[in-house]
Design an enzyme around this catalytic site. Structure first.
Site, PDB file in Angstrom:
ATOM      1  N   ARG A  76       1.121  -1.306   0.130  1.00 51.67           N
ATOM      2  CA  ARG A  76       0.230   0.295  -0.026  1.00 51.67           C
ATOM      3  C   ARG A  76       0.960   1.249   0.333  1.00 51.67           C
ATOM      4  NH1 ARG A  76      -5.072   0.218   1.601  1.00 51.67           N
ATOM      5  NH2 ARG A  76      -5.708  -1.784   2.060  1.00 51.67           N
ATOM      6  N   GLY A  77       2.151   1.286   0.626  1.00 55.02           N
ATOM      7  CA  GLY A  77       2.837   2.650   0.863  1.00 55.02           C
ATOM      8  C   GLY A  77       2.666   2.736   1.805  1.00 55.02           C
ATOM      9  N   LEU A  79       1.589   1.732   5.885  1.00 55.91           N
ATOM     10  CA  LEU A  79       1.267   0.819   7.488  1.00 55.91           C
ATOM     11  C   LEU A  79      -0.120   1.067   7.855  1.00 55.91           C
ATOM     12  CD1 LEU A  79       4.509   0.165   8.771  1.00 55.91           C
ATOM     13  CD2 LEU A  79       3.975  -1.700   7.572  1.00 55.91           C
ATOM     14  N   GLY A  80      -0.521  -0.203   8.166  1.00 53.86           N
ATOM     15  CA  GLY A  80      -2.467  -0.483   9.206  1.00 53.86           C
ATOM     16  C   GLY A  80      -3.517  -0.904   8.149  1.00 53.86           C
ATOM     17  N   GLY A  81      -2.792  -1.752   7.121  1.00 54.32           N
ATOM     18  CA  GLY A  81      -3.925  -1.989   5.993  1.00 54.32           C
ATOM     19  C   GLY A  81      -4.658  -1.225   5.953  1.00 54.32           C
ATOM     20  N   LYS A  92     -14.165   5.759  12.062  1.00 54.88           N
ATOM     21  CA  LYS A  92     -14.017   6.319  13.620  1.00 54.88           C
ATOM     22  C   LYS A  92     -13.879   7.668  13.789  1.00 54.88           C
ATOM     23  CE  LYS A  92     -15.107   2.485  14.191  1.00 54.88           C
ATOM     24  NZ  LYS A  92     -15.048   1.892  12.878  1.00 54.88           N
ATOM     25  N   GLY A 187      -5.228  -9.773   4.199  1.00 54.48           N
ATOM     26  CA  GLY A 187      -6.340  -9.127   4.695  1.00 54.48           C
ATOM     27  C   GLY A 187      -7.551  -9.860   3.681  1.00 54.48           C
ATOM     28  N   SER A 188      -8.475  -8.580   3.786  1.00 52.33           N
ATOM     29  CA  SER A 188      -9.288  -8.522   2.751  1.00 52.33           C
ATOM     30  C   SER A 188      -9.532  -7.745   1.732  1.00 52.33           C
ATOM     31  CB  SER A 188     -10.870  -9.098   3.825  1.00 52.33           C
ATOM     32  OG  SER A 188     -10.538  -8.305   4.637  1.00 52.33           O
ATOM     33  N   HIS A 489     -19.909   5.824  42.176  1.00 53.05           N
ATOM     34  CA  HIS A 489     -20.528   6.159  41.773  1.00 53.05           C
ATOM     35  C   HIS A 489     -20.406   7.570  41.346  1.00 53.05           C
ATOM     36  CE1 HIS A 489     -25.176   7.462  41.463  1.00 53.05           C
ATOM     37  NE2 HIS A 489     -24.801   8.221  43.017  1.00 53.05           N
TER      38      HIS A 489
END
Length: 510
Positions: A76-77, A79-81, A92, A187-188, A489
């Site tokens: 991908r160039g 990281l982290g997928g 997120k 991965g996917s 509490h």
């Protein structure tokens, strides 16, 4: 006397692969003396990891920490997928910031705060997302340097049991990496929908959903699972009219408890999302300015036509093995494209292991991370551990939904006698003061032993609160163990304690 439940001892008997996901709680311990640590006594690297996503980069770091000379190949160039680049992290960011925008527009007045002329700056929201992604992916490169992992930017192909050839992304000369062990962590990818060609503009996957340049007037989401609901929530909050088409009669996907799914659909419906459950998409036409879908009711076969500016295809993900070279070493996949492995993550070759989305189990980043650590430990130490019965799931809508362990329908199907305890956030003091009272906490426990079998939450901060449930299941806690543990509490976590009390006895505040 407390009805504490002793943690079951880890079995040293290795079970067949398919049984490892059938059991709610499985440990894998191998006899070090009965297996080879390496396939070769020579080679430049001890481990080459193909794929730099959450499973791959964690496996690489752990292997290096264990003293193994390690390389990680990533095409991908960055990281982290999928997770860090176009999945978990950017989504997120958009979920959080779109919630703030929606809250200011629709909710903040009742809190005594007057704000005028609230406007959306979508370009700035996307820039904030991109900044968070860049910071995190760059951080992994720093971790690689700190731990001595060789980072190879390119497409990795397995050409032999002890060789990975890499085609550099900069177009340079092909690199040959000799290695004693290989870990596949590729991965996917999003599963395409037949008849709808993805262009990431009108027909999009989750990748396109985090990069739209304007808010669509109408959006259709095909698939009512977590990805579809999260991205549908983002664009609904920003002003799109969102309709979710789901084949099943409930949203949320596998693992989500039926009570939680019903409550989630009701709450999201109040927020403006429309649902077409028990409907299937027959065909799609994206030839015009927008997209037209023909849908049909599963129950009465009544057909209908839906139109939208954008259609999000969110029907799941499939393993990614393109160009990996599995055929070069005879590695097999099943009917769903998942690489076949044994209980130590090994393929037919002892030194080639597989983790994460590309093989069996839930497609979750944290599940892949646990497997990455375990795979590295199997290589170095001969043993590893992942408890698949204590892997949490979180849906980051508002409110969040989170769960761990078995759902009530799964426990019922097993024939085991059980008890259920629930507690609503409406009766929680912190939730009431925060004006966020939608949702509940639900416990499922073994009727005879009181051991917790599953915990399901929908409500504020559910994704953080579920960690206590994960720990409880990991250590074999009973609902009484949790109920007799002091919770500060006023906090939202008191709802967790009260649900545990309702399971073994009675709640105090409901």
């Amino acid at each position: 006397m407390l009805k504490t439940v002793q943690r079951q001892a880890a079995s040293s008997v290795l079970r067949p692969l398919r049984s490892r996901f059938a059991s709610p709680s499985t440990f894998y311990i191998a006899d070090r003396q009965s297996r080879r640590g390496y396939s070769s006594e020579s080679g430049e690297h001890d481990v080459v990891v193909i794929g730099g996503g959450p499973g791959g980069y964690v496996a690489a770091i752990k292997a290096a920490q264990l003293g193994l000379k390690t390389a990680c190949v990533e095409k991908r160039g960055a990281l982290g997928g999928t997770c860090l680049n176009v999945g978990c992290i950017p989504s997120k960011s958009l979920l959080n910031n779109s919630h703030i925008y929606h809250q200011i527009k629709h909710d903040i007045k009742q809190r005594g705060i007057e704000v005028d002329n609230v406007r959306l700056n979508l370009d700035q929201m996307m820039a904030a997302k991109d900044k968070s992604v860049k910071g995190l992916t760059g951080g992994i490169e720093i971790l690689f340097k700190q731990n001595g992992v060789d980072y190879v930017k390119g497409t990795g192909t397995i050409t032999g049991e002890n060789e990975v050839k890499v085609k550099p992304i900069d177009g340079g000369e092909e690199i040959s990496l000799k290695t004693k062990n290989i870990i596949i962590a590729t991965g996917s990818e999003a599963t395409p929908f037949p008849g709808l060609e993805v262009d990431e503009k009108k027909v999009i996957t989750s990748t396109g959903a985090i990069a739209l340049t304007e808010v669509p007037k109408k959006m259709i989401v095909i698939g009512g699972g977590i990805i579809g609901l999260e991205m549908g929530s983002v664009w609904s909050r920003l002003g799109a009219e969102v309709t979710v088409v789901e084949f099943l009669d409930a949203i949320g996907g596998p693992g989500m408890d039926a009570d939680i799914a019903k409550m989630a659909q009701r709450i999201l419906g109040r927020q403006g999302i429309k649902f077409k459950t028990s409907h299937k998409v027959l065909s799609g036409d994206a030839s015009g300015e927008g997209v037209k879908l023909e849908i049909e009711s599963v129950k009465n076969q009544k057909k209908d036509t839906l139109e939208a500016d954008v259609v999000l295809v969110a029907i799941g993900r499939r393993p990614y093995t393109e160009g990996l070279g599995l055929e070069n070493v005879g590695i097999e996949t099943d009917e769903r494209g998942r690489i076949i492995i044994d209980q130590e993550y090994r393929t037919k070759h002892e030194n080639i292991r597989v983790i994460g989305d590309v093989t069996f189990g839930a497609m979750l980043a944290h599940k892949a991370e646990e497997e990455g650590i375990a795979a590295a430990e199997f290589i170095k130490k001969g043993y590893g551990h992942v408890n698949y019965g204590a892997i949490p799931s979180v849906m980051y809508t508002h409110p969040e939904a989170a769960w761990v362990g078995q759902s009530e329908q799964e426990v019922k199907a097993s024939g085991k006698e059980y008890v259920v305890g629930t507690f609503p956030f409406l009766a929680n003091s912190r939730a009431k003061t925060n004006l966020e009272t939608d949702g509940m906490v639900k416990f499922i426990a073994d009727k005879e032993t009181d051991r917790v079998l599953g915990i399901h939450i929908i409500g504020p901060n559910a994704g953080e609160m579920i960690a206590e449930g994960v720990l409880a299941i990991e250590y074999g806690a009973s609902s009484e163990d949790i109920a007799r543990t002091s919770h500060a509490h006023p906090t939202l976590s008191e709802a967790f304690k009260e649900a545990a009390m309702a399971t073994y006895d009675k709640a105090i505040h409901a």
